[in-house]
Design a protein around this motif. Sequence first.
Motif, PDB file in Angstrom:
ATOM      1  N   ILE A  90      10.815  -2.201   6.732  1.00 32.55           N
ATOM      2  CA  ILE A  90       9.922  -2.481   5.604  1.00 32.55           C
ATOM      3  C   ILE A  90       9.030  -1.271   5.333  1.00 32.55           C
ATOM      4  CG2 ILE A  90       7.987  -3.907   4.842  1.00 32.55           C
ATOM      5  CD1 ILE A  90       9.246  -6.249   6.306  1.00 32.55           C
ATOM      6  N   THR A  91       8.541  -0.608   6.399  1.00 31.56           N
ATOM      7  CA  THR A  91       7.705   0.585   6.224  1.00 31.56           C
ATOM      8  C   THR A  91       8.454   1.670   5.475  1.00 31.56           C
ATOM      9  OG1 THR A  91       6.506   0.093   8.272  1.00 31.56           O
ATOM     10  CG2 THR A  91       6.375   2.351   7.441  1.00 31.56           C
ATOM     11  N   ASN A  92       9.690   1.919   5.866  1.00 27.38           N
ATOM     12  CA  ASN A  92      10.498   2.946   5.197  1.00 27.38           C
ATOM     13  C   ASN A  92      10.789   2.582   3.762  1.00 27.38           C
ATOM     14  OD1 ASN A  92      10.614   4.651   7.438  1.00 27.38           O
ATOM     15  ND2 ASN A  92      12.468   3.678   8.239  1.00 27.38           N
ATOM     16  N   TRP A  93      10.972   1.281   3.504  1.00 25.84           N
ATOM     17  CA  TRP A  93      11.215   0.845   2.120  1.00 25.84           C
ATOM     18  C   TRP A  93       9.990   1.137   1.252  1.00 25.84           C
ATOM     19  CZ3 TRP A  93       8.877  -3.885   0.095  1.00 25.84           C
ATOM     20  CH2 TRP A  93       9.275  -4.179  -1.217  1.00 25.84           C
ATOM     21  N   ILE A  94       8.807   0.859   1.777  1.00 24.93           N
ATOM     22  CA  ILE A  94       7.583   1.121   1.014  1.00 24.93           C
ATOM     23  C   ILE A  94       7.401   2.616   0.813  1.00 24.93           C
ATOM     24  CG2 ILE A  94       5.076   0.855   0.978  1.00 24.93           C
ATOM     25  CD1 ILE A  94       5.448  -1.696   2.636  1.00 24.93           C
ATOM     26  N   LYS A  95       7.645   3.397   1.852  1.00 23.80           N
ATOM     27  CA  LYS A  95       7.519   4.852   1.744  1.00 23.80           C
ATOM     28  C   LYS A  95       8.449   5.417   0.681  1.00 23.80           C
ATOM     29  CE  LYS A  95       6.054   5.810   6.489  1.00 23.80           C
ATOM     30  NZ  LYS A  95       6.459   6.401   7.794  1.00 23.80           N
ATOM     31  N   ALA A  96       9.604   4.788   0.541  1.00 25.58           N
ATOM     32  CA  ALA A  96      10.576   5.271  -0.440  1.00 25.58           C
ATOM     33  C   ALA A  96      10.244   4.808  -1.852  1.00 25.58           C
ATOM     34  CB  ALA A  96      11.969   4.796  -0.052  1.00 25.58           C
ATOM     35  N   GLY A  97       9.130   4.073  -1.982  1.00 25.16           N
ATOM     36  CA  GLY A  97       8.711   3.668  -3.323  1.00 25.16           C
ATOM     37  C   GLY A  97       8.763   2.181  -3.573  1.00 25.16           C
ATOM     38  N   ALA A  98       9.182   1.402  -2.587  1.00 22.14           N
ATOM     39  CA  ALA A  98       9.250  -0.062  -2.712  1.00 22.14           C
ATOM     40  C   ALA A  98      10.004  -0.486  -3.977  1.00 22.14           C
ATOM     41  CB  ALA A  98       7.850  -0.677  -2.698  1.00 22.14           C
ATOM     42  N   ALA A  99      11.122   0.178  -4.210  1.00 19.01           N
ATOM     43  CA  ALA A  99      11.923  -0.155  -5.403  1.00 19.01           C
ATOM     44  C   ALA A  99      12.767  -1.397  -5.158  1.00 19.01           C
ATOM     45  CB  ALA A  99      12.830   1.024  -5.751  1.00 19.01           C
ATOM     46  N   PHE A 100      13.123  -2.047  -6.246  1.00 20.18           N
ATOM     47  CA  PHE A 100      14.003  -3.211  -6.120  1.00 20.18           C
ATOM     48  C   PHE A 100      15.383  -2.772  -5.652  1.00 20.18           C
ATOM     49  CE2 PHE A 100      16.880  -6.529  -7.779  1.00 20.18           C
ATOM     50  CZ  PHE A 100      16.298  -7.636  -7.170  1.00 20.18           C
ATOM     51  N   GLY A 101      15.791  -1.590  -6.088  1.00 23.50           N
ATOM     52  CA  GLY A 101      17.061  -1.042  -5.626  1.00 23.50           C
ATOM     53  C   GLY A 101      18.234  -1.478  -6.473  1.00 23.50           C
ATOM     54  N   THR A 102      19.350  -0.881  -6.188  1.00 28.65           N
ATOM     55  CA  THR A 102      20.586  -1.213  -6.901  1.00 28.65           C
ATOM     56  C   THR A 102      21.236  -2.421  -6.253  1.00 28.65           C
ATOM     57  OG1 THR A 102      20.936   1.125  -7.411  1.00 28.65           O
ATOM     58  CG2 THR A 102      22.836  -0.371  -7.643  1.00 28.65           C
ATOM     59  N   PRO A 103      21.457  -3.490  -7.013  1.00 25.60           N
ATOM     60  CA  PRO A 103      22.034  -4.711  -6.418  1.00 25.60           C
ATOM     61  C   PRO A 103      23.377  -4.446  -5.760  1.00 25.60           C
ATOM     62  CG  PRO A 103      21.203  -5.139  -8.633  1.00 25.60           C
ATOM     63  CD  PRO A 103      21.172  -3.650  -8.443  1.00 25.60           C
ATOM     64  N   ASN A 132       0.860  -1.185   0.000  1.00 27.58           N
ATOM     65  CA  ASN A 132       0.000   0.000   0.000  1.00 27.58           C
ATOM     66  C   ASN A 132       0.894   1.233   0.000  1.00 27.58           C
ATOM     67  OD1 ASN A 132      -1.770   2.126   0.569  1.00 27.58           O
ATOM     68  ND2 ASN A 132      -3.112   0.808   1.812  1.00 27.58           N
ATOM     69  N   MET A 133       1.072   1.809  -1.176  1.00 27.17           N
ATOM     70  CA  MET A 133       1.975   2.953  -1.288  1.00 27.17           C
ATOM     71  C   MET A 133       1.432   4.192  -0.557  1.00 27.17           C
ATOM     72  SD  MET A 133       4.640   2.035  -2.991  1.00 27.17           S
ATOM     73  CE  MET A 133       5.270   0.979  -4.290  1.00 27.17           C
ATOM     74  N   GLN A 134       0.101   4.324  -0.505  1.00 25.80           N
ATOM     75  CA  GLN A 134      -0.480   5.497   0.136  1.00 25.80           C
ATOM     76  C   GLN A 134      -0.414   5.402   1.653  1.00 25.80           C
ATOM     77  OE1 GLN A 134      -1.293   8.031  -1.822  1.00 25.80           O
ATOM     78  NE2 GLN A 134      -0.611   6.695  -3.497  1.00 25.80           N
ATOM     79  N   GLN A 135      -0.657   4.224   2.174  1.00 24.11           N
ATOM     80  CA  GLN A 135      -0.601   3.997   3.619  1.00 24.11           C
ATOM     81  C   GLN A 135       0.288   2.775   3.886  1.00 24.11           C
ATOM     82  OE1 GLN A 135      -5.037   3.863   4.004  1.00 24.11           O
ATOM     83  NE2 GLN A 135      -4.652   5.300   5.698  1.00 24.11           N
ATOM     84  N   PRO A 136       1.593   2.971   3.876  1.00 24.11           N
ATOM     85  CA  PRO A 136       2.529   1.847   4.002  1.00 24.11           C
ATOM     86  C   PRO A 136       2.255   0.944   5.196  1.00 24.11           C
ATOM     87  CG  PRO A 136       3.705   3.832   3.404  1.00 24.11           C
ATOM     88  CD  PRO A 136       2.296   4.249   3.698  1.00 24.11           C
ATOM     89  N   ALA A 137       1.860   1.517   6.338  1.00 23.17           N
ATOM     90  CA  ALA A 137       1.642   0.713   7.531  1.00 23.17           C
ATOM     91  C   ALA A 137       0.460  -0.240   7.377  1.00 23.17           C
ATOM     92  CB  ALA A 137       1.423   1.618   8.742  1.00 23.17           C
ATOM     93  N   ARG A 138      -0.420   0.050   6.393  1.00 26.40           N
ATOM     94  CA  ARG A 138      -1.567  -0.815   6.162  1.00 26.40           C
ATOM     95  C   ARG A 138      -1.307  -1.822   5.046  1.00 26.40           C
ATOM     96  NH1 ARG A 138      -6.009   0.640   8.752  1.00 26.40           N
ATOM     97  NH2 ARG A 138      -7.326  -0.527   7.291  1.00 26.40           N
ATOM     98  N   SER A 139      -0.085  -1.947   4.620  1.00 23.19           N
ATOM     99  CA  SER A 139       0.278  -2.934   3.590  1.00 23.19           C
ATOM    100  C   SER A 139       0.041  -4.336   4.126  1.00 23.19           C
ATOM    101  CB  SER A 139       1.750  -2.792   3.191  1.00 23.19           C
ATOM    102  OG  SER A 139       1.987  -1.546   2.575  1.00 23.19           O
ATOM    103  N   LEU A 140      -0.489  -5.202   3.251  1.00 24.68           N
ATOM    104  CA  LEU A 140      -0.726  -6.590   3.645  1.00 24.68           C
ATOM    105  C   LEU A 140       0.574  -7.254   4.094  1.00 24.68           C
ATOM    106  CD1 LEU A 140      -3.061  -8.659   3.714  1.00 24.68           C
ATOM    107  CD2 LEU A 140      -2.365  -9.400   1.438  1.00 24.68           C
ATOM    108  N   LEU A 141       1.692  -6.837   3.493  1.00 21.07           N
ATOM    109  CA  LEU A 141       2.996  -7.376   3.854  1.00 21.07           C
ATOM    110  C   LEU A 141       3.313  -7.135   5.326  1.00 21.07           C
ATOM    111  CD1 LEU A 141       5.671  -8.669   2.851  1.00 21.07           C
ATOM    112  CD2 LEU A 141       6.484  -6.355   2.346  1.00 21.07           C
ATOM    113  N   LEU A 142       2.721  -6.090   5.914  1.00 22.28           N
ATOM    114  CA  LEU A 142       2.944  -5.767   7.321  1.00 22.28           C
ATOM    115  C   LEU A 142       1.773  -6.152   8.215  1.00 22.28           C
ATOM    116  CD1 LEU A 142       4.635  -2.262   6.956  1.00 22.28           C
ATOM    117  CD2 LEU A 142       5.712  -4.362   7.793  1.00 22.28           C
TER     118      LEU A 142
END
Length: 708
Positions: free
Chosen positions: A114-127, A79-89
């Motif tokens: 995990i919350t901060n990762w979602i807030k930042a856009g839940a990107a895969f990131g640079t390996p 849930n990009m709008q409300q990260p804390a309500r993401s099913l993952l959490l």
Amino acid sequence: MSLVSLLFVLISADPVAQPPTTSDFATEIVPILTKAGCNAGACHGAAAGRGGLHLSLFGSDAAADYEAIVHAYEGRRINMQQPARSLLLRKPTGYLDHEGGLLWDEESAATNKITNWIKAGAAFGTPRTLIDFQVSPQQQLAKSLNEKIPLRATATFANEQPLDVTKWTVFSSADPTALEIHPQTAVATIHRRGQHTVIARYLDRVVSVQLSLSLSDDAVDLAHSPRVNFIDDEVLLTLSRLRIPPSPPAEDATYLRRVTLDLTGRLPTPDEVSEYQADQAPDKRTRLVDRLLASEAFNDYWTLRFARLLNIHSLPNEREGLMAYSAWLRTQIASNAPINVWAEQLLVATGDSHAVGPANFGRMVPDARGQAELVGRFFLGARLGCANCHDHPLDRWTQNDYHGLAAVFARLERGRHVQFVARGSVTNLRTGQPATPRIPGHRDLLPTNENHQTVARWLISRENPLFAQALVNRLWQGMFGRGLVEPTDDLRATNPATHPQLLQQLADDFAAHGYDLRHTLRQIALSQTYARGGQHLPGNATDDRFYARSYHRPLSAEVLADAIADVTGVSNGYAHLAAQTRAVQIVDFLSPAPVLEILGRCGRGSNCDEAAPSARGLPAQLHLLNGDFINAKLIDKQGRLQQLLAAGAADREIVKEFYLRALAREPTVAELTRWTRQLNSTNQQERTERCEDFVWSLLSSREFSENH
């Protein structure tokens, strides 16, 4: 607004007010899921996943996990709008029903990350590339029971400083009743004396730590214990550290029987027993070992042992390949050819398999995957088959390694004329695409017909330390009944050797001496460790792996069958083979030999890395107790017992003869007195039956059917 109210607002404010930090999914989010057990085999890491979510086992495929978490089901798990309500959490924090239970609370480091990762856009990131992972202490000797030992894990990524990853490392104990590990604090507590193993997992790395507690509170001074070579140095060092007293050396008769069985698979003759015991020269053990190593019996026995490791057997309606293969192998053993040299031939030989023995190596398995697994067992001491469907859960081997090695042999035609052809592939089950040929654990290869040669050179090179380690571990197992690593085909960091430094020294010495089979066996046979007696002392009665004493081990089916024939003087006789053929000369485990099957001969589908069965089954026990295999030999008129009776041998003579042949020693005064009293009878028929019962009881005893 009051100051107190303002502080409350600031403390409870949504963390979105803080600048979000970017996380790399593969190296920062996956370890959280692994630590919580989300991607374990019992949860979402199962083959079919769980609850609609399928993750790769232990995060071995981070890209696929990212797709499953972020994009699958139209991204409903994030849930990009409300990260804390993401099913993952919501599920692991207990807000929604979760079969896995409560994994994190709202304020945990895992939840925040995990919350901060979602807030930042839940990107895969640079390996990021993990270049090193270590756990300290790597080895520690505790001072007392229930002592607490903190564990610390450190990871180093390319171009970064070492990072403390203890919080995200999964620590587990090989025996939780003996060694307990607190999952949150990473503190180990020893509850039982002995040597214990901690397994630590972080990303794709799995390492082990050895924590020990001496078996006694009383120190053992072994500074002046006899030593012959580095084997004794390392074993005594471990015994001293664990405070285990070693048993005295074995008597001459015990050593003679032991080493003759281990090197030749045969019992010493009465003449050999008498000569050895009469010899007073200080170098008599050296001369004995050298004589055994130079014997034809050694060639027969070790040809059989390597044939089992290589899975050598006949093919339907085609014995010529077997004959060529076994003859070639025996020639390598008899000529003492360096094992690395003839091992390479197994992988590169082609041509008419009825004439070119090693060309049959690839014909002993049905396909390329079977050959990859055989190569893994023999050359690496590894169970690569565990990486068929997923990355090996306890080792470094990946699906790419397994299918890539299989791809190397996919172009091999396994008919009578063995050759590599222009085409052939195997499917990588992870990608669904043709596998890229690969040196396992090392690098990919271009698709050429020379890849088998490249792999062969690497397997026997110093770049691959497992080749020498796997071989010396098997030689050690052949002489002691157990390897420094058990099982012997499962060398991995998470299954450490009982004596790691000794294993490495043996491997280095083996390589330094040109991969000489006889050299390493000689080193072992002449060590004080090997010559130790089996007497139980108060401090070593429970030792089963540190070599404070010798261990009893059942004779293999072939050796036991030959021993019974030698003692009774009646050959066994095997269908389609010459009358005087010995069981250890039957290389083909498919050759008809019902007695050997009953006694536990290693066959198709068995783990032939084991030297002998740990315990014989009920059919074997019944066969030995009341079958014709022994009984027929006792009543055979041409057999040793009936010949002695016909010649008028006295009871004492019969007892001594069979003790020497079966146990390689004379009976004690008490044994001789008891047996002569039992055999004494004026009725000839009754005396004959008593003598038959005497020999039967000797052949049924543990002292006879085991080496010790």
